[in-house]
Design a protein around this motif. Sequence first.
Motif, PDB file in Angstrom:
ATOM      1  N   GLU A  84      -1.413  24.507 -13.068  1.00 48.07           N
ATOM      2  CA  GLU A  84      -2.547  24.013 -13.904  1.00 48.07           C
ATOM      3  C   GLU A  84      -3.043  22.838 -12.865  1.00 48.07           C
ATOM      4  N   ASN A  85      -4.421  22.916 -12.897  1.00 48.78           N
ATOM      5  CA  ASN A  85      -5.062  21.795 -12.052  1.00 48.78           C
ATOM      6  C   ASN A  85      -6.102  21.189 -12.848  1.00 48.78           C
ATOM      7  N   ARG A 138      -9.342  30.065 -16.865  1.00 45.60           N
ATOM      8  CA  ARG A 138      -8.063  30.550 -16.556  1.00 45.60           C
ATOM      9  C   ARG A 138      -8.154  31.463 -15.315  1.00 45.60           C
ATOM     10  N   PHE A 147      -9.580  20.228 -11.752  1.00 46.38           N
ATOM     11  CA  PHE A 147     -10.701  21.219 -11.722  1.00 46.38           C
ATOM     12  C   PHE A 147     -10.818  21.844 -13.116  1.00 46.38           C
ATOM     13  N   HIS A 148      -9.964  21.980 -13.895  1.00 46.64           N
ATOM     14  CA  HIS A 148     -10.101  22.272 -15.419  1.00 46.64           C
ATOM     15  C   HIS A 148     -11.063  21.546 -16.134  1.00 46.64           C
ATOM     16  N   GLU A 154      -9.178  31.033  -7.710  1.00 44.85           N
ATOM     17  CA  GLU A 154      -9.231  29.950  -6.866  1.00 44.85           C
ATOM     18  C   GLU A 154      -8.073  29.628  -5.919  1.00 44.85           C
ATOM     19  N   PHE A 155      -6.908  29.594  -6.953  1.00 50.82           N
ATOM     20  CA  PHE A 155      -5.764  29.456  -6.108  1.00 50.82           C
ATOM     21  C   PHE A 155      -5.178  30.425  -5.395  1.00 50.82           C
ATOM     22  N   GLU A 197      -9.638  29.630 -12.183  1.00 44.58           N
ATOM     23  CA  GLU A 197      -8.495  28.783 -11.776  1.00 44.58           C
ATOM     24  C   GLU A 197      -7.548  29.580 -10.738  1.00 44.58           C
TER      25      GLU A 197
END
Length: 322
Positions: free
Chosen positions: A129-130, A170, A133-134, A176-177, A173
């Motif tokens: 989890e970020n 999600r 950013f979330h 991006e990761f 996220e």
Amino acid sequence: MSDVNSSENYNCVVILGPTAAGKTDIGVQIALQRHGEILSADSRQVYTGLDIGSGKDIADYTVNGITVLYHLIDITDLTREYNVFNYQQDFYHIFPDLIKREVLPVIVGGTGMYLDSVIRNYDLITVPENPVFHAELENKTLDELGKMLLELKPDLHTREDLFHKARCIRAIEIAEFMKSPEADAVRKSMMPRPDIRPLVIGTTLERTVLRGNISRRLRERLESGMIDEVRLLHENGASWERLETLGLEYKFVSEFLEGKVKTKEELYEKLNIAIRQFAKRQETWFRGMERKGVVIHWLPPVPDKTVRVSAAIALVDCYIKR
């Protein structure tokens, strides 16, 4: 398409096809007759409590007093957002044990992405989890999020994420990761892909027969308590929004219980059409798998299940040497 995998020494069987095409019956018979166990590939049957609407039909796993063991059914609850990564990792955990015990893995289901993830070995990783950013993403509209996701992943596996804000966030996220240096380190810590060499068998029916099966099965599920099942899930804590994200039966029955759909007959009509459309999308997905190189041995599209079971057993005996 030529059978590019004809020289492979297959070590498992996949039974795929659209909803209401009799996949479970065929898979169970193969498992019974060829010392196998079932690995489900259904995105809703993983959840406890989703029984009638998801078509678990656990009784079908017992034939003449003999029960076929099954896996990847009832393994989580609705408080968890189970996804294709979770499925792939759980599958990778179970599959080697079956091979070690000299049991034939029989993968049965119609969730195209789940099937594809293990047949074609999707490159998936767990993403931490970020929170910062979330929070930024939460402030955007669903349209803005959809545009971001399509820019990051123009070849999006499924467009369903575009219709639900939480899933879209999600997906962004994760995308991006995947571009970050940390992604490689996470990959190295994950369970390695087992040796999966699937004989893929497809089953479907003529359009009018398939539609008849869908309509009949829907009536049976409504009469056997599907509405009460959804009501109980909500009373036990599942929000209407959460239930609607599950799609089809759970989406439309939730809307009925919320008063958005006025009558049971309207519920039946809308849901019947939606399930037919879903079956067409499944068949489109499977054709896409073929275009990407997956060889699918299609069984004769005849209503007689014994004919299709016999054809499937013949394929197993022809291609899998044990």
